[in-house]
Every structure is written in structure tokens, then in C-alpha cells.
Write a protein that holds these residues in place. Sequence first.
Motif, PDB file in Angstrom:
ATOM      1  N   ILE A 166       0.857  -1.180   0.000  1.00 51.25           N
ATOM      2  CA  ILE A 166       0.000   0.000   0.000  1.00 51.25           C
ATOM      3  C   ILE A 166       0.898   1.236   0.000  1.00 51.25           C
ATOM      4  O   ILE A 166       1.646   1.465   0.953  1.00 51.25           O
ATOM      5  N   HIS A 167       0.848   2.027  -1.075  1.00 48.39           N
ATOM      6  CA  HIS A 167       1.576   3.288  -1.107  1.00 48.39           C
ATOM      7  C   HIS A 167       0.907   4.244  -2.079  1.00 48.39           C
ATOM      8  O   HIS A 167       0.304   3.830  -3.064  1.00 48.39           O
ATOM      9  N   GLY A 168       0.991   5.535  -1.758  1.00 49.27           N
ATOM     10  CA  GLY A 168       0.388   6.567  -2.603  1.00 49.27           C
ATOM     11  C   GLY A 168      -1.095   6.763  -2.374  1.00 49.27           C
ATOM     12  O   GLY A 168      -1.739   7.496  -3.123  1.00 49.27           O
ATOM     13  N   LEU A 169      -1.653   6.151  -1.334  1.00 51.04           N
ATOM     14  CA  LEU A 169      -3.086   6.234  -1.069  1.00 51.04           C
ATOM     15  C   LEU A 169      -3.373   7.290  -0.007  1.00 51.04           C
ATOM     16  O   LEU A 169      -2.736   7.322   1.043  1.00 51.04           O
ATOM     17  N   THR A 170      -4.350   8.158  -0.301  1.00 49.99           N
ATOM     18  CA  THR A 170      -4.814   9.152   0.666  1.00 49.99           C
ATOM     19  C   THR A 170      -6.331   9.116   0.704  1.00 49.99           C
ATOM     20  O   THR A 170      -6.977   9.071  -0.347  1.00 49.99           O
ATOM     21  N   VAL A 171      -6.904   9.125   1.889  1.00 49.59           N
ATOM     22  CA  VAL A 171      -8.360   9.145   2.020  1.00 49.59           C
ATOM     23  C   VAL A 171      -8.769  10.346   2.861  1.00 49.59           C
ATOM     24  O   VAL A 171      -8.044  10.792   3.758  1.00 49.59           O
ATOM     25  N   TYR A 172      -9.953  10.886   2.538  1.00 50.06           N
ATOM     26  CA  TYR A 172     -10.512  12.039   3.223  1.00 50.06           C
ATOM     27  C   TYR A 172     -11.918  11.665   3.682  1.00 50.06           C
ATOM     28  O   TYR A 172     -12.875  11.705   2.895  1.00 50.06           O
ATOM     29  N   ARG A 173     -12.055  11.289   4.942  1.00 46.82           N
ATOM     30  CA  ARG A 173     -13.360  10.892   5.476  1.00 46.82           C
ATOM     31  C   ARG A 173     -14.105  12.137   5.957  1.00 46.82           C
ATOM     32  O   ARG A 173     -13.580  12.904   6.758  1.00 46.82           O
ATOM     33  N   PHE A 174     -15.319  12.326   5.475  1.00 45.58           N
ATOM     34  CA  PHE A 174     -16.044  13.531   5.861  1.00 45.58           C
ATOM     35  C   PHE A 174     -17.474  13.271   6.321  1.00 45.58           C
ATOM     36  O   PHE A 174     -18.085  14.142   6.939  1.00 45.58           O
ATOM     37  N   MET A 175     -18.049  12.122   6.028  1.00 47.77           N
ATOM     38  CA  MET A 175     -19.401  11.842   6.493  1.00 47.77           C
ATOM     39  C   MET A 175     -19.365  10.521   7.253  1.00 47.77           C
ATOM     40  O   MET A 175     -19.411   9.442   6.667  1.00 47.77           O
ATOM     41  N   ASP A 176     -19.246  10.626   8.584  1.00 51.59           N
ATOM     42  CA  ASP A 176     -19.083   9.464   9.444  1.00 51.59           C
ATOM     43  C   ASP A 176     -19.914   9.665  10.707  1.00 51.59           C
ATOM     44  O   ASP A 176     -20.756  10.568  10.774  1.00 51.59           O
ATOM     45  N   ARG A 177     -19.668   8.854  11.730  1.00 49.73           N
ATOM     46  CA  ARG A 177     -20.460   8.975  12.954  1.00 49.73           C
ATOM     47  C   ARG A 177     -20.254  10.331  13.625  1.00 49.73           C
ATOM     48  O   ARG A 177     -21.192  10.908  14.186  1.00 49.73           O
ATOM     49  N   GLN A 178     -19.040  10.847  13.582  1.00 48.86           N
ATOM     50  CA  GLN A 178     -18.784  12.159  14.171  1.00 48.86           C
ATOM     51  C   GLN A 178     -19.589  13.244  13.463  1.00 48.86           C
ATOM     52  O   GLN A 178     -20.067  14.194  14.084  1.00 48.86           O
ATOM     53  N   PHE A 179     -19.756  13.093  12.160  1.00 46.92           N
ATOM     54  CA  PHE A 179     -20.528  14.043  11.363  1.00 46.92           C
ATOM     55  C   PHE A 179     -22.024  13.901  11.621  1.00 46.92           C
ATOM     56  O   PHE A 179     -22.795  14.844  11.462  1.00 46.92           O
ATOM     57  N   GLY A 180     -22.445  12.678  11.987  1.00 51.56           N
ATOM     58  CA  GLY A 180     -23.860  12.427  12.256  1.00 51.56           C
ATOM     59  C   GLY A 180     -24.419  11.190  11.590  1.00 51.56           C
ATOM     60  O   GLY A 180     -25.520  10.745  11.912  1.00 51.56           O
ATOM     61  N   GLY A 189     -11.276   9.483  -2.039  1.00 50.95           N
ATOM     62  CA  GLY A 189     -10.013   8.777  -2.075  1.00 50.95           C
ATOM     63  C   GLY A 189      -9.142   9.283  -3.205  1.00 50.95           C
ATOM     64  O   GLY A 189      -9.646   9.782  -4.225  1.00 50.95           O
ATOM     65  N   GLU A 190      -7.819   9.164  -3.045  1.00 57.21           N
ATOM     66  CA  GLU A 190      -6.874   9.558  -4.091  1.00 57.21           C
ATOM     67  C   GLU A 190      -5.704   8.589  -4.100  1.00 57.21           C
ATOM     68  O   GLU A 190      -5.148   8.264  -3.043  1.00 57.21           O
ATOM     69  N   LEU A 191      -5.360   8.113  -5.294  1.00 57.13           N
ATOM     70  CA  LEU A 191      -4.212   7.229  -5.470  1.00 57.13           C
ATOM     71  C   LEU A 191      -3.230   7.941  -6.389  1.00 57.13           C
ATOM     72  O   LEU A 191      -3.523   8.186  -7.561  1.00 57.13           O
ATOM     73  N   ALA A 192      -2.063   8.299  -5.840  1.00 51.13           N
ATOM     74  CA  ALA A 192      -1.074   9.098  -6.561  1.00 51.13           C
ATOM     75  C   ALA A 192      -0.484   8.329  -7.737  1.00 51.13           C
ATOM     76  O   ALA A 192      -0.647   7.110  -7.868  1.00 51.13           O
ATOM     77  N   LYS A 193       0.243   9.054  -8.603  1.00 52.87           N
ATOM     78  CA  LYS A 193       0.899   8.431  -9.748  1.00 52.87           C
ATOM     79  C   LYS A 193       1.805   7.297  -9.258  1.00 52.87           C
ATOM     80  O   LYS A 193       2.620   7.481  -8.357  1.00 52.87           O
ATOM     81  N   LEU A 250      -5.677   8.983  -9.461  1.00 51.18           N
ATOM     82  CA  LEU A 250      -7.044   8.472  -9.451  1.00 51.18           C
ATOM     83  C   LEU A 250      -7.777   9.108  -8.278  1.00 51.18           C
ATOM     84  O   LEU A 250      -7.298   9.068  -7.137  1.00 51.18           O
ATOM     85  N   ARG A 251      -8.939   9.706  -8.541  1.00 50.67           N
ATOM     86  CA  ARG A 251      -9.747  10.321  -7.482  1.00 50.67           C
ATOM     87  C   ARG A 251     -11.172   9.780  -7.573  1.00 50.67           C
ATOM     88  O   ARG A 251     -11.719   9.672  -8.668  1.00 50.67           O
ATOM     89  N   TRP A 252     -11.763   9.501  -6.432  1.00 49.22           N
ATOM     90  CA  TRP A 252     -13.094   8.888  -6.426  1.00 49.22           C
ATOM     91  C   TRP A 252     -13.861   9.279  -5.168  1.00 49.22           C
ATOM     92  O   TRP A 252     -13.294   9.761  -4.185  1.00 49.22           O
ATOM     93  N   ILE A 253     -15.189   9.070  -5.220  1.00 49.83           N
ATOM     94  CA  ILE A 253     -16.052   9.157  -4.041  1.00 49.83           C
ATOM     95  C   ILE A 253     -16.336   7.732  -3.602  1.00 49.83           C
ATOM     96  O   ILE A 253     -16.711   6.886  -4.422  1.00 49.83           O
ATOM     97  N   GLU A 254     -16.189   7.472  -2.312  1.00 51.90           N
ATOM     98  CA  GLU A 254     -16.369   6.120  -1.786  1.00 51.90           C
ATOM     99  C   GLU A 254     -17.442   6.117  -0.707  1.00 51.90           C
ATOM    100  O   GLU A 254     -17.530   7.052   0.100  1.00 51.90           O
TER     101      GLU A 254
END
Length: 281
Positions: A166-180, A189-193, A250-254
Motif C-alpha cells: 500500500i503506497h500513494g493512497l490518501t483518504v478524506y473521510r467527511f461523512m461518518d459517525r462524528q458528522f452524524g 479517495g486519491e491514489l497518486a501516480k 485516481l480520485r473517487w467518491i467512496e
Amino acid sequence: MHYCGPFDATKFAVPASCAKRSTGYETVSLIDRSVGAVHMAVGICNLAPDGRVDGRMHAFEKGIYVLKGELELSRDGHAFTLSADDFALIPYGTPYSLRNPGGTGTQWLEMQAPQPKESGDWKDTYFVDEPIAQRKPVRPDATSTLLQMVGRFKTSGSHSPHGMNIHGLTVYRFMDRQFGAQQFLMMRGELAKGGVCGLHDHPIEESYFVLEGEADMEIEGKIYPLRPGVVAWTGVGASHAFFQRGDVPLRWIETQSPPFPPQHSLRNYAQWENLRGVDKS
């Protein structure tokens, strides 16, 4: 079980339940029980200029992520103006309505969990009188206590998982239990070159909607090309991996449902393969 295929815009249609309670509204399903999903339903929604969806409430949670245009959300007496890369949660049993105040069409990705009932089953959506908003619509970047469960995507607060293969992977969690959200998680999510996320699986379902870039995705031994507009879904225990291709990350919504457990949410196959040398079976 798993699924991977392109988003088919020719299948947009007015939902039967909204035929008399909306104007300029149409949807297309990306992930539902027809592909094997049990916990989630994911789709794309369009709303024409001056279009609207009357007040309603659901016996499930809903998350929306705006892809283009402007969307006015009136939720439980508060109003918000959302634009591209804004997101909002519709909690279980909360009245809300939608309107397109702009001169161009609006489009958003929609996540629902638990998975809505099929037509003819027990009714889980009801049209109601949505409380009149007491204030003018506000945007997510304003500072106000009314902005709970509404936000705008930012690259701050990122998490970069690491481990074997696993390398080059970044995730941005924004809608979770803390959010409600209680029934699902939504993130970017983003997977670098040159990035790789090796074979692994989860005890939950996941969906991936590609926004930008290219990759090869291996699911259960089969390779699928990921491109903008392609959607993939992996069921519980389905092995999958990502291999970035080209010069653009690579950028996506998960989406995930149920939400990850506190521990052991990912089984990294490469780490377990190391035990072959000491296996006593």
C-alpha cells in the motif's frame, strides 16, 4: 460478490414515487440489490433549473455529494445552498425538500442506507409538509451552529493508510459517525501516480465512483479498468486491489455500509502471506 461498470446516463428516469411530487427531477441507480448489494443503494440525481422535490422523509439515512450546479436543501426548518464538492446528510426520519435555484442543471451522488425497500414492500418514504425555513439559505463555508451535517470537501484532515503493498493512497473521510451518519460512511479517495493498494478485503460493502484519473482494479482475480464515470462495488469479503495508471492521480467518491468496525476493518493479504513460512497446518 462484486460489480464494475460505467455510469449509464441513458437510464435517467423520474422515480415513480416522485412523479406527482417533483418537477425536473430524475435519478439513475448505480448500486442496488440488482448487483448484489445488501446494505446500500447509490445513485446519481439530476434536477433541472427551477426544478424541485417536495418535502419528504425516509426510514433510512441519505448522504448527498454535489457534482455540479447548485442545490438548495431545506432540512428540518433550515436552508442551505450547496454547490460542487459540498455534501449534506439527511438523517433518519428528518423532513427535507430540494430545489434548483440556478440557471443550469444540478447533479449529485446519493448514498442511502439501510437499502430502501422495493416498490410494493413496506413503505419507507413519506411525503410531508417540510417546515418553512426561518432564515435565508446559507453556504457550508459560513460559520454557524446551524451547519451541522453540512460541509464542503477540503483536502485537510487526510489519512494515508500504509502497510505492505500500500503506497500513494490518501483518504478524506467527511461523512461518518462524528458528522452524524450512523448507517454509512462517505469519503473521497486519491491514489497518486504509481500508487498501489494491494489485495485486501473488508467485513462491509464499499462503492467507488471515479471522478478523475485512471487505474486498474482487481476484484476477485478479474481486472477492471477504472475511468471517470465508472462505478465499482465490492461485497463483504470480496478481494480487491487498485493500481494507478497514467499521469493523473485516481480520485473517487467512496461509500461504505455498515460503517467500519473500530478494529480489523481491513485484511491485508500481503501481511497474512508472510505467515506461510511458519504455518503448522
